[in-house]
Design a protein around this motif. Sequence first.
Motif, short mmCIF file in Angstrom:
data_model
loop_
_atom_site.label_atom_id
_atom_site.label_comp_id
_atom_site.label_asym_id
_atom_site.label_seq_id
_atom_site.Cartn_x
_atom_site.Cartn_y
_atom_site.Cartn_z
N VAL A 148 44.27 34.12 33.47
CA VAL A 148 45.30 33.58 34.38
C VAL A 148 45.63 34.60 35.46
O VAL A 148 45.29 35.78 35.35
N ILE A 149 46.32 34.12 36.49
CA ILE A 149 46.91 34.97 37.52
C ILE A 149 48.39 34.64 37.59
O ILE A 149 48.78 33.47 37.66
N ASP A 150 49.23 35.67 37.58
CA ASP A 150 50.66 35.48 37.76
C ASP A 150 51.06 35.92 39.16
O ASP A 150 50.75 37.06 39.58
N LEU A 151 51.74 35.04 39.88
CA LEU A 151 52.25 35.34 41.21
C LEU A 151 53.76 35.47 41.15
O LEU A 151 54.45 34.54 40.69
N ASP A 152 54.29 36.59 41.57
CA ASP A 152 55.74 36.74 41.73
C ASP A 152 56.07 36.36 43.17
O ASP A 152 55.51 36.95 44.12
N ILE B 138 54.83 32.22 39.11
CA ILE B 138 53.93 31.08 38.97
C ILE B 138 52.67 31.55 38.26
O ILE B 138 52.05 32.54 38.68
N ARG B 139 52.31 30.86 37.19
CA ARG B 139 51.07 31.18 36.48
C ARG B 139 49.98 30.20 36.90
O ARG B 139 50.12 28.99 36.75
N LEU B 140 48.89 30.75 37.43
CA LEU B 140 47.73 29.95 37.82
C LEU B 140 46.67 30.02 36.74
O LEU B 140 46.39 31.09 36.20
N PHE C 225 57.85 30.99 51.71
CA PHE C 225 57.13 31.01 50.43
C PHE C 225 56.32 32.30 50.46
O PHE C 225 55.23 32.35 51.03
N GLU C 226 56.89 33.35 49.88
CA GLU C 226 56.32 34.69 50.02
C GLU C 226 55.80 35.17 48.67
O GLU C 226 56.50 35.11 47.67
N VAL C 227 54.59 35.66 48.66
CA VAL C 227 54.03 36.26 47.45
C VAL C 227 54.40 37.75 47.44
O VAL C 227 54.01 38.50 48.33
N ARG C 228 55.16 38.14 46.44
CA ARG C 228 55.61 39.53 46.33
C ARG C 228 54.59 40.39 45.57
O ARG C 228 54.44 41.57 45.85
N SER C 229 53.94 39.79 44.58
CA SER C 229 52.91 40.54 43.85
C SER C 229 51.93 39.57 43.20
O SER C 229 52.28 38.42 42.91
N ILE C 230 50.71 40.05 43.02
CA ILE C 230 49.65 39.28 42.36
C ILE C 230 49.22 40.07 41.13
O ILE C 230 48.77 41.23 41.25
N ARG C 231 49.36 39.48 39.96
CA ARG C 231 48.99 40.15 38.72
C ARG C 231 47.87 39.37 38.05
O ARG C 231 48.08 38.26 37.56
N ARG C 232 46.70 39.96 38.06
CA ARG C 232 45.54 39.31 37.45
C ARG C 232 45.46 39.72 35.98
O ARG C 232 45.48 40.92 35.65
N LEU C 233 45.38 38.72 35.11
CA LEU C 233 45.38 38.96 33.66
C LEU C 233 44.08 38.39 33.08
O LEU C 233 44.07 37.30 32.49
#
Length: 323
Positions: free
Chosen positions: A183-187, A88-90, A170-178
């Motif tokens: 944006v923030i990408d949530l796996d 998911i891209r925020l 609904f589990e967040v596996r990783s948070i990647r801040r770009l």
Amino acid sequence: MPPRLWARGGHYPGPVTSPHGILLLDKPQGLTSHDVVARVRRAANTRKVGHAGTLDPMATGLLIVGLGMATRLLTHVVGADKVYEATIRLGEATNTDDAEGEQTGKADASAVAALADAELARAVAALTGDLLQVPSSVSAIKVDGERAYARVRAGEQVELAARPVTVSAFEVRSIRRLPEQGVIDLDVRVACSSGTYIRALARDLGAALGVGGHLTALRRTAVGPFDVASATPLAALTDGAVAPADVLLAPADAATRLVPRLDLDEQQAVDLGHGKKLALAQAGGPGIRAAIAPDGRLVALVSVSKTGVVRVETGFPQPEAQP
């Protein structure tokens, strides 16, 4: 030597039994579910092929395909719970709620950067459990007899009614801040009821956080008791190199993974095969059962009443050889 299901050129050396079974396929990106069914029809040299649970072209993963008599099982697969892995891209919203659409909004980079991990976790938790979800407007839901996505592509504004769904995990596996992209990408991993739209979860998560969101990747990893780890890549079928025993689940095997097994004697198998109601002491409590003949063949999916009366819900006549 038994005939191969995936005959090159679609020609067989003599009489064969038409293929009947459940095929677990790992769908590649870029194909519709209809495309996959068409390929399986050609590879298996049979017209009687269907699938349970559409995957968008962008999505990959488990697509359950039925061949021959086993297509009758698909209605019992469609309603099974699903498991997905997604990104998911925020910070960006699109008109399709996924990466294939046009961008309709982009949040200020500072607003996205200000989102703390704890705030993300709270918003995800709020989208877990029993929800009323508005499906994406480009879904396959029919509106006055036409698919919603077709109406949207024709320029119409489509508003779909909210429907109850359950997101059990609904589990967040990783948070990647770009930060360079703002944006923030949530796996994430999502386990949910049938009819849940992961694109809509991405949209609603972005809306709840005030920055917009959309789906950039989606992979279905499980449907009910079936897992993508046991699936066959589509390319392995279309090159004509896979034998039936390697890829097809027999109808009885697939059915007994879905519902409890009910073993029959020979006369009971004949009677149920003719559609008769039976009172069977071994049927157990109320519910759906897979009625299995002594030779291991699936006779029917049956319903068992509170009084032990067994009635056929879906019959599976014994397949006949085809010339």
